[in-house]
Write an enzyme that holds these catalytic residues in place. Structure first.
Site, PDB file in Angstrom:
ATOM      1  N   GLY A 178       0.682  -1.180  -0.102  1.00 53.76           N
ATOM      2  CA  GLY A 178       0.166   0.117   0.144  1.00 53.76           C
ATOM      3  C   GLY A 178       0.682   1.284   0.151  1.00 53.76           C
ATOM      4  N   LEU A 184       3.989   5.278   3.424  1.00 55.39           N
ATOM      5  CA  LEU A 184       5.335   5.996   2.955  1.00 55.39           C
ATOM      6  C   LEU A 184       5.919   6.625   4.377  1.00 55.39           C
ATOM      7  CD1 LEU A 184       3.289   8.076  -0.017  1.00 55.39           C
ATOM      8  CD2 LEU A 184       5.012   6.480  -0.013  1.00 55.39           C
ATOM      9  N   HIS A 438      10.968  37.637   6.150  1.00 59.54           N
ATOM     10  CA  HIS A 438      12.032  37.327   5.395  1.00 59.54           C
ATOM     11  C   HIS A 438      13.126  36.890   6.279  1.00 59.54           C
ATOM     12  CE1 HIS A 438      14.839  36.711   1.784  1.00 59.54           C
ATOM     13  NE2 HIS A 438      15.585  37.500   2.403  1.00 59.54           N
TER      14      HIS A 438
END
Ligand code: NAD
Length: 459
Positions: A178, A184, A438
């Site tokens: 699966g 995963l 930022h």
């Protein structure tokens, strides 16, 4: 009446519902059969798997990635027992935390298996049996792994995610049946710890349900990391033959390995709940049917989380728990299913909220797509994690954000801004005009919002 509300099941749906109802002044009881509160998520799901994901990532970094930062690491050896112990301690702290929250909110805890025994009656079976009366009930019994016929679980060699959270040594070859979320996440944990990992998936793609392009790009990144995928491969049987595991697939050679993780979906836990005593009938997938207020067909009986329709996600269950508790106490309560994010905690993570491109195409919606790669971003470069992108899908006429899909570092954290945007009905322009600090990864979302209009600055 013993209680205003009895919640059956103390997973993320049930315990949150119990706490919220108690906050609203209800006298609440919660029945849980396991000693530890917190359900699959806290005990044998989300939390222990994330502890292992973090630890295995650090191990992998120490061995393979720190050199690039100018850090020489020698003697970075795996102490698996210590890693598992740390995971268990994280789980214990959190499950105890739920105990504390129950006490703080005066939720009465019953240890045993709860079932309905007619309108307003709930029975607790187990070591401390009880017969209780209540005005309302919330069923939050969750789900359990689906078993494929022909796959012989032995709990040691062939097992589910529960066993894969506690292998006592790193498998040489782990076969995962699966290519969904569990396969995963846990497959990548054991890959990072040194196992060869082969994922066998029945469909022609991994991560069914997520955006097709996102899933395809994620698969490429995972392949680069060494995970092997065999798509269009249907497993017909798996068993331990005394020496090794043998996995048979339709139209192919059997595969031999030392561990098999079966992660082919989960099914609701709805047996033995006495639903017939109040006239509730299950749907064809053994889920409890509910209306938009999470009410079943029986007066005063509600159901939430994995045992009803919808994605089997802890946060969806939590939100339903709050909505059901609020509806019972106040007559109001709702969940916005369009803004439920989903995250696959691989490295990098994959996260989505809202509509996929496939869904928009199928519905004939005219949309525009803005995408921005992490590889163009300063912070991602500084982190050394440049795989992936943020993709924003917005309505072409109104610019309203319809879906956001992220493959990349901390995608699971970044998706929160997108979920808030969808919840508030934001346009891509709203995100583009919002000042993002930022240098933070969140700027990639802003750049993707700008990209839909051909205005991204750094691309
Ligand atoms: P899944 O539904 O995500 O994936 C199962 C996969 O198995 C599917 O792609 C299916 O095609 C494949 N499959 C089925 N039968 C097969 C066969 N015979 N041979 C080969 N492949 C086969 O299931 P899962 O990974 O087991 O997860 C179960 C549930 O738990 C999901 O609903 C998921 O949302 C939830 N969960 C979520 C998270 C998260 O949100 N991060 C983490 C773990 C689990």
């Amino acid at each position: 009446m013993n209680h205003d509300l009895i919640v059956i099941g103390a997973g993320p749906g049930g315990y949150v519902a119990a706490i919220r109802a108690a906050q609203l002044g209800l006298n609440v009881g919660c029945i849980e059969k396991e000693a530890a509160l917190g359900g699959t998520c806290l005990r044998i799901g989300c939390i222990p798997s994330k502890a292992l994901l973090e630890s295995s990532h650090l191990y992998h970094m120490a061995r393979h990635e720190m050199g690039a930062h100018g850090i020489k690491v020698s003697g970075a050896d795996l102490d698996l027992a210590a890693m598992l112990k740390r995971k268990d301690s994280v789980v214990e702290q959190l499950t105890r935390g739920v105990d504390f929250l129950f006490k703080k909110n005066k939720v009465t805890r019953y240890r045993g298996t709860g079932r309905l025994a007619g309108p307003g009656k709930v029975v607790v079976d187990g070591e401390q049996p009880a017969e209780l009366t209540t005005k309302s009930v919330i069923i939050a019994t969750g789900s359990k792994p689906f078993m494929i016929p022909g796959v012989e679980f032995d709990g040691k060699h062939v097992g589910s995610s529960t066993e894969a959270l506690s292998y006592d040594k790193v498998p040489e070859h782990l076969v995962v049946i699966g290519g969904g979320v569990i396969g995963l996440e846990l497959g990548s944990v054991w890959k990072r710890l040194g196992a060869k990992v082969t994922v066998l998936e029945f469909l022609d793609r991994i991560m069914a349900g997520m955006d097709t392009e996102l899933a395809r790009d994620a698969q490429k990144v995972f392949e680069k990391q060494g995970l092997e995928f065999r798509l269009k491969t249907r497993v017909t049987s798996a068993k331990y033959d005394g020496k090794q595991c043998v996995v048979t697939v339709e139209g192919g050679e059997p595969i031999h390995c030392d561990k098999v993780l079966v992660s082919v979906g989960r099914v609701p836990v709805t047996d033995g709940l006495g639903l017939e005593t109040v006239g509730i009938q299950l749907d064809s997938k053994k889920r409890i049917p509910v209306d938009k207020h999470l009410q079943t067909t029986a007066a005063g009986v509600y159901a939430i989380g994995d045992c009803i329709e919808g994605p089997m996600l802890a946060h969806k269950a939590e939100d339903e728990g709050v909505a059901a508790a609020e509806f019972i106490a106040t007559g109001y309560g709702h969940v916005n299913y369009d803004a439920v994010p989903s995250v696959v905690y691989t490295e990098p993570e994959v996260a989505s909220v809202g509509k996929t491109e496939d869904e928009l195409k199928a519905a004939g919606v005219d949309y525009r797509k803005g995408s921005f790669p992490f590889s163009f971003h300063g912070r991602a470069k500084a982190l050394g994690q440049t795989d992936g992108y943020v993709r924003v899908l917005a309505d072409k006429a109104t610019d309203r954000i319809l879906g956001v899909h992220i493959l990349g570092p901390r995608a699971g954290d970044l998706i929160a801004e997108a979920a808030a945007a969808i919840e508030f009905g934001a346009s891509a322009e709203d995100i583009a005009r919002t000042c993002h600090a930022h240098p933070t990864l969140a700027e990639v979302f802003k750049e993707a919002a700008l990209a839909g209009d051909g205005r991204s600055i750094h691309k």
